[in-house]
Design a protein around this motif. Structure first.
Motif, short mmCIF file in Angstrom:
data_model
loop_
_atom_site.label_atom_id
_atom_site.label_comp_id
_atom_site.label_asym_id
_atom_site.label_seq_id
_atom_site.Cartn_x
_atom_site.Cartn_y
_atom_site.Cartn_z
N GLU A 137 0.83 -1.20 0.00
CA GLU A 137 0.00 0.00 0.00
C GLU A 137 0.88 1.26 0.00
N SER A 138 1.89 1.28 0.86
CA SER A 138 2.77 2.46 0.91
C SER A 138 3.43 2.69 -0.44
N LEU A 139 3.92 1.61 -1.05
CA LEU A 139 4.63 1.76 -2.32
C LEU A 139 3.69 2.16 -3.45
N GLN A 140 2.47 1.61 -3.43
CA GLN A 140 1.55 1.98 -4.50
C GLN A 140 1.08 3.43 -4.36
N GLY A 145 1.29 7.96 -7.12
CA GLY A 145 1.10 9.34 -6.64
C GLY A 145 1.75 10.40 -7.50
N PHE A 146 2.67 10.01 -8.37
CA PHE A 146 3.33 10.97 -9.27
C PHE A 146 2.56 11.06 -10.58
N LEU A 291 -3.69 7.53 -2.77
CA LEU A 291 -4.26 6.47 -3.61
C LEU A 291 -5.80 6.53 -3.54
N MET A 292 -6.33 6.81 -2.37
CA MET A 292 -7.77 7.05 -2.22
C MET A 292 -7.96 8.54 -1.98
N ASP A 301 -1.21 17.43 4.39
CA ASP A 301 -1.29 16.64 5.62
C ASP A 301 -0.95 15.18 5.31
N ILE A 302 0.03 14.61 6.01
CA ILE A 302 0.43 13.21 5.77
C ILE A 302 -0.75 12.25 5.97
N ARG A 303 -1.73 12.68 6.76
CA ARG A 303 -2.89 11.82 7.04
C ARG A 303 -3.79 11.64 5.81
N LYS A 304 -3.52 12.39 4.74
CA LYS A 304 -4.34 12.20 3.53
C LYS A 304 -4.12 10.79 2.96
#
Ligand SMILES: Cc1ncc(COP(=O)(O)O)c(C=O)c1O
Length: 435
Positions: A137-140, A145-146, A291-292, A301-304
């Motif tokens: 999930e982190s990698l995707q 994200g770019f 991603l979502m 915000d990192i929480r996004k």
């Protein structure tokens, strides 16, 4: 160095739940507390502690693993210590009392405490750490994200993780980007050569690089900082796949200087299954899509990256208990023990001419993951034999350029288990696999 109270707390010794799991009688507990307090003295070096079996005997008791088999695939996913499993269950039970209140209102806000502790352990601001379900999930999040357009190139090696390759291949089919992969030496003991290989494969169209911190196939540790700094000069972002690195060997963000990092916490941190970490440098968050979807006000915000809808709070909160366990042992002691276990089996098997190790044993290039080949023996058949004849779990690896068994012990692995693994391997080395 740790103090006695911290260490005992880390192992969960004084709690009723842990006692039940460890089935310890008061006298046995008193003895082990005595022993732990001796062993947690401030004088022994990590390497000295690494070879002290009575210390690790106590740590082994913190796990409720199946001892009728030998699990040498702790790279895929690891068992948690009983204290972590206990915390997970406690949070889960409480969540279920009135989820809209107990899970959302009481437990969910507590993840901020976990974020702070993870950030401290990784060496960054809490405003740069998102809690995710795993490295994938982190990698995707990073790989999707770019913004990229048709013809843009992304660069990685031919030893990166299949799911991450699949992710870029989907972007190839959907958006027309171009994935370029290149080969690296096995093992690789020359950092400058690795940096040059990345650099030589950059073209005017390269927009993104994906690299492993530690390669899952061989346990090879790569020179992340040098690659990141080379690419930064050219304006190319580097996504670092640290799925196997965090809490495996001792490092912090400062040693990497990267802008984007992903790790799984259910591997070497021994946190509950379905936990991961995403690091994004603060000034890069605005530009990187989640991603979502998240509302615009969360752009910085990192929480996004955590806007995933309803999810359990228990896994994330029990990360804190895994961190306490990890820190109670100490990152350096853990690294030294894991390397000690690898050297224990590898050096015994390397006595045989037919045995090839596809992993460097130099400390800067590997830790608990190593790939061993018995020449002339198919790794798939060997893995099947080890399981069917000896109940030993290993991972067969077949890559176009090398093959072997991936062996990954963990803190709970005993030397007797490694002896039995080596005995079984020696038997095959001498006699081959029966038809
Ligand atoms: C190098 C690498 N990247 C990513 C992953 C994905 O990790 P997870 O399955 O925890 O998402 C793995 C899993 O083993 C891996 O080895």
């Amino acid at each position: 160095m740790i103090r006695r109270r911290q260490f005992l707390g880390a192992l969960g010794m004084p709690t009723a739940g842990a006692l039940a799991y460890l089935s310890m009688q008061p006298r046995a507990l008193a003895r082990s507390i005595e022993r732990l307090s001796e062993l947690a003295g401030d004088t022994a070096s990590p390497e000295e502690v690494a070879a002290d079996e009575s210390y690790w005997f106590e740590v082994q008791q913190a796990f409720t693993v199946d001892r009728s088999l030998i699990n040498l695939n702790n790279g895929g996913v690891s068992p948690s210590p009983a204290i972590v499993q206990e915390a997970m269950k406690r949070y889960l039970d409480y969540s279920n009392t009135a989820p809209v209140y107990s899970m959302w209102k009481i437990l969910e806000p507590q993840r901020e405490g976990v974020r702070k502790r993870l950030a401290r352990a990784f060496g960054c601001s809490p405003e740069e750490v998102a809690l995710t379900r795993n490295s994938s999930e982190s990698l995707q999040i990073l790989q999707f994200g770019f913004d990229l357009k048709a013809g843009d190139e992304v660069l990685t090696t031919n030893q990166d993780y299949p799911r991450m390759i699949t992710t870029f291949q989907q972007r190839e089919r959907r958006e027309g980007i171009v994935l370029k992969q290149f080969s690296i030496p096995v093992p690789a003991e020359d950092d400058d050569e690795i940096v040059s290989l990345f650099e030589e494969n950059i073209t005017p169209r390269t927009r993104l690089i994906l690299m492993c911190h530690i390669i899952n196939l061989t346990g090879q540790i790569l020179p992340v900082k040098k690659v990141v700094q080379m690419a930064r000069k050219k304006g190319i972002p580097v996504i670092v796949d640290g799925a196997h690195a965090f809490a495996h060997f001792d490092f912090t963000h400062q040693d990497l200087d990267c802008d984007y990092y992903a790790s799984s916490l259910h591997k070497w941190l021994l946190a509950p299954h379905g936990t991961g970490l995403l690091y994004v440098r603060r000034d890069k968050i605005r530009q990187l899509w989640p991603l979502m979807a998240a509302p615009e006000k969360m752009d910085e915000d990192i929480r996004k990256y955590e806007e995933i809808g309803t999810h359990p709070a228990a896994n994330y909160l029990a990360i804190g208990d895994a961190l306490t366990f990890h820190q109670g042992i100490g990152a350096q002691r853990k690294e030294a023990r894991l390397r000690h276990l690898t050297h224990y089996w590898a050096q015994r098997l390397l006595e045989y001419d037919k045995v090839r190790l596809h992993t460097s044993l130099k400390p800067q290039y590997s830790c608990a993951l190593a790939n061993v080949e018995v020449e002339g023996i198919d790794p798939g058949a060997l893995a099947t034999h080890l399981w069917q004849e000896h109940r030993i779990i290993v991972t067969p690896i077949k890559h176009a350029e090398f093959q072997g068994l991936r062996i990954t012990p963990n803190l709970y692995t005993t030397l007797e288990e490694l002896d039995r693994f080596c005995d079984a391997m020696e038997d095959v080395i001498r006699k081959g696999l029966a038809a």
